[in-house]
Design a protein around this motif. Sequence first.
Motif, PDB file in Angstrom:
ATOM      1  N   THR A 141       0.776  -1.146   0.649  1.00 54.77           N
ATOM      2  CA  THR A 141       0.058   0.080   0.323  1.00 54.77           C
ATOM      3  C   THR A 141       0.678   1.137  -0.012  1.00 54.77           C
ATOM      4  N   VAL A 142       0.933   2.092  -0.604  1.00 57.22           N
ATOM      5  CA  VAL A 142       1.391   3.333  -0.752  1.00 57.22           C
ATOM      6  C   VAL A 142       0.773   5.249  -0.498  1.00 57.22           C
ATOM      7  N   LEU A 143       0.991   5.790  -0.279  1.00 61.73           N
ATOM      8  CA  LEU A 143      -0.022   6.885   0.226  1.00 61.73           C
ATOM      9  C   LEU A 143       1.039   7.784  -0.667  1.00 61.73           C
ATOM     10  N   ILE A 144      -0.355   8.527  -1.768  1.00 63.27           N
ATOM     11  CA  ILE A 144       0.949   9.928  -2.285  1.00 63.27           C
ATOM     12  C   ILE A 144      -0.211  11.212  -2.132  1.00 63.27           C
ATOM     13  N   HIS A 145       1.086  11.723  -1.958  1.00 64.45           N
ATOM     14  CA  HIS A 145       0.744  13.183  -1.333  1.00 64.45           C
ATOM     15  C   HIS A 145       0.229  14.336  -2.725  1.00 64.45           C
ATOM     16  N   GLY A 146      -0.198  14.924  -2.966  1.00 62.08           N
ATOM     17  CA  GLY A 146      -0.445  16.331  -3.944  1.00 62.08           C
ATOM     18  C   GLY A 146      -0.762  14.476  -4.779  1.00 62.08           C
ATOM     19  N   GLY A 147      -2.048  14.097  -5.419  1.00 60.78           N
ATOM     20  CA  GLY A 147      -2.577  13.419  -6.353  1.00 60.78           C
ATOM     21  C   GLY A 147      -2.782  13.646  -7.108  1.00 60.78           C
ATOM     22  N   THR A 148      -3.255  15.170  -7.062  1.00 57.80           N
ATOM     23  CA  THR A 148      -3.289  15.580  -8.204  1.00 57.80           C
ATOM     24  C   THR A 148      -2.328  16.359  -9.871  1.00 57.80           C
ATOM     25  N   GLY A 149      -1.664  16.837  -8.658  1.00 58.82           N
ATOM     26  CA  GLY A 149       0.022  17.499  -9.650  1.00 58.82           C
ATOM     27  C   GLY A 149       0.697  16.804 -10.883  1.00 58.82           C
ATOM     28  N   GLY A 150       1.042  16.838 -11.227  1.00 60.67           N
ATOM     29  CA  GLY A 150       2.359  16.389 -12.190  1.00 60.67           C
ATOM     30  C   GLY A 150       2.592  14.685 -12.284  1.00 60.67           C
ATOM     31  N   ILE A 151       3.702  14.721 -10.703  1.00 59.69           N
ATOM     32  CA  ILE A 151       3.739  13.440 -10.135  1.00 59.69           C
ATOM     33  C   ILE A 151       2.980  12.604 -10.182  1.00 59.69           C
ATOM     34  N   GLY A 152       1.874  13.120  -8.563  1.00 63.69           N
ATOM     35  CA  GLY A 152       1.076  12.125  -8.505  1.00 63.69           C
ATOM     36  C   GLY A 152      -0.310  11.781  -9.874  1.00 63.69           C
ATOM     37  N   THR A 153      -0.659  12.423 -10.167  1.00 66.35           N
ATOM     38  CA  THR A 153      -1.513  11.917 -11.147  1.00 66.35           C
ATOM     39  C   THR A 153      -0.829  10.781 -12.135  1.00 66.35           C
ATOM     40  N   PHE A 154       0.945  10.997 -12.688  1.00 66.01           N
ATOM     41  CA  PHE A 154       1.214   9.547 -12.130  1.00 66.01           C
ATOM     42  C   PHE A 154       1.725   8.720 -12.046  1.00 66.01           C
ATOM     43  N   ALA A 155       1.977   9.152 -10.797  1.00 60.30           N
ATOM     44  CA  ALA A 155       2.235   8.337  -9.156  1.00 60.30           C
ATOM     45  C   ALA A 155       0.992   6.768  -8.855  1.00 60.30           C
ATOM     46  N   ILE A 156       0.202   7.902  -9.036  1.00 59.26           N
ATOM     47  CA  ILE A 156      -1.162   6.834  -8.884  1.00 59.26           C
ATOM     48  C   ILE A 156      -1.090   6.363  -9.652  1.00 59.26           C
ATOM     49  N   GLN A 157      -1.057   6.904 -11.325  1.00 65.13           N
ATOM     50  CA  GLN A 157      -1.378   5.575 -12.241  1.00 65.13           C
ATOM     51  C   GLN A 157      -0.363   4.150 -12.168  1.00 65.13           C
ATOM     52  N   TYR A 158       1.030   4.005 -12.073  1.00 62.87           N
ATOM     53  CA  TYR A 158       1.712   3.627 -12.253  1.00 62.87           C
ATOM     54  C   TYR A 158       1.829   2.714 -11.049  1.00 62.87           C
ATOM     55  N   ALA A 159       1.819   3.329 -10.040  1.00 61.48           N
ATOM     56  CA  ALA A 159       1.294   2.286  -8.657  1.00 61.48           C
ATOM     57  C   ALA A 159       1.032   1.759  -8.972  1.00 61.48           C
ATOM     58  N   LYS A 160      -0.613   1.563 -10.044  1.00 64.28           N
ATOM     59  CA  LYS A 160      -1.801   0.623  -9.596  1.00 64.28           C
ATOM     60  C   LYS A 160      -1.454  -0.473 -10.563  1.00 64.28           C
ATOM     61  N   ALA A 161      -0.777   0.073 -11.517  1.00 62.33           N
ATOM     62  CA  ALA A 161       0.056  -0.657 -12.938  1.00 62.33           C
ATOM     63  C   ALA A 161       0.769  -1.671 -12.082  1.00 62.33           C
ATOM     64  N   ILE A 162       1.217  -1.701 -11.049  1.00 61.89           N
ATOM     65  CA  ILE A 162       2.361  -2.278 -10.770  1.00 61.89           C
ATOM     66  C   ILE A 162       1.497  -3.677  -9.704  1.00 61.89           C
ATOM     67  N   GLY A 163       0.254  -2.857  -9.262  1.00 63.47           N
ATOM     68  CA  GLY A 163      -0.333  -4.572  -8.033  1.00 63.47           C
ATOM     69  C   GLY A 163      -0.078  -3.432  -7.241  1.00 63.47           C
ATOM     70  N   ALA A 164       0.259  -2.201  -6.284  1.00 65.90           N
ATOM     71  CA  ALA A 164      -0.159  -2.016  -5.160  1.00 65.90           C
ATOM     72  C   ALA A 164      -0.999  -1.085  -5.327  1.00 65.90           C
TER      73      ALA A 164
END
Length: 323
Positions: A141-164
């Motif tokens: 499980t990962v917590l991503i701060h700033g979920g709608t910024g440039g990094i956050g929007t990519f990080a949410i999707q990348y983390a889901k893609a690797i199964g988190a």
Amino acid sequence: MRIVTVTEPGGPDNLVIAEAPRPEAGPGEIVVRVVAAGVNRADLLQRQGFYPPPPDTSEVIGLEVSGTVDAIGAGVTGWTVGDPCVALLAGGGYAEYVAVPAGQVIPPPDGVDLVTAAGLIEVAATVVSNFDHVHLAAGETVLIHGGTGGIGTFAIQYAKAIGARVLATAGSAEKLAVCRELGADVALDYHEDWAAGVSAATDGRGVDVILDVIGAKYLESNVAALATDGRLVVIGLQGGRKGTLDLNRLLSKRATVTATSLRFRPADQKAAICRAVVERAWPLVASGRITPARKSRFPLERVAEAHRQLESGQNIGKVILTL
């Protein structure tokens, strides 16, 4: 060529268009004719005088561009003049041309236009390198701060893609909805007690990994939100540089607090990160599993307005300068 220069450290109105000599491709370099440049929070800090570039790096602001290959230096293979590309920079992006070490120049993802691609390379490199750094794995499980910024929007999707499993923070109903649309399992309003929300969402266990752009303001709450053997990686300082750390809590959790910076890494490390982006992130973008973030576009002449947009806190996704 046209560049953006800073008359003196300060506000967005200190950004002006100026002229400078076009760069030449030295050994091992590629000169990129810039189509678009991403605007990042590090750019705001540099404009204010708080984040100078590394030694022997262009004073021109800008950490990522898209464009076409304009010139190729000695020893560089695999490229032809006119090829579309994106580049990860230590500086120099707010310009019509920029010289870049060849290892930091890669093709854009298949099916993505160059203006959109300008806002992908820096966030992809940041997310891939940091999740590798803290070894985020499927089932965690990962917590991503700033979920709608440039990094956050990519990080949410990348983390889901690797199964988190993904928890994300944001600051409005609209932004919380965007986090969920991108795949976040839980979206938490940072105006409320988000740490309590993390505890509730994990049945008191906490999260395995936190990707944090805030820094000092969240340090104690982040450590409290970690699970046993959890890892906090700080990649931004929007909430300050100096915080209080409860070492006993860290010890009891066998937790790790680490911090990274992409800009100051040596060229060989940046090249390795760019290769990882091509191998692991670009296929996810090309297949649609990662959708590029929303973008606000501004022509180079409106660079001050672009900075104000990012500083406002209202932006979702990326801010892009077009040339």
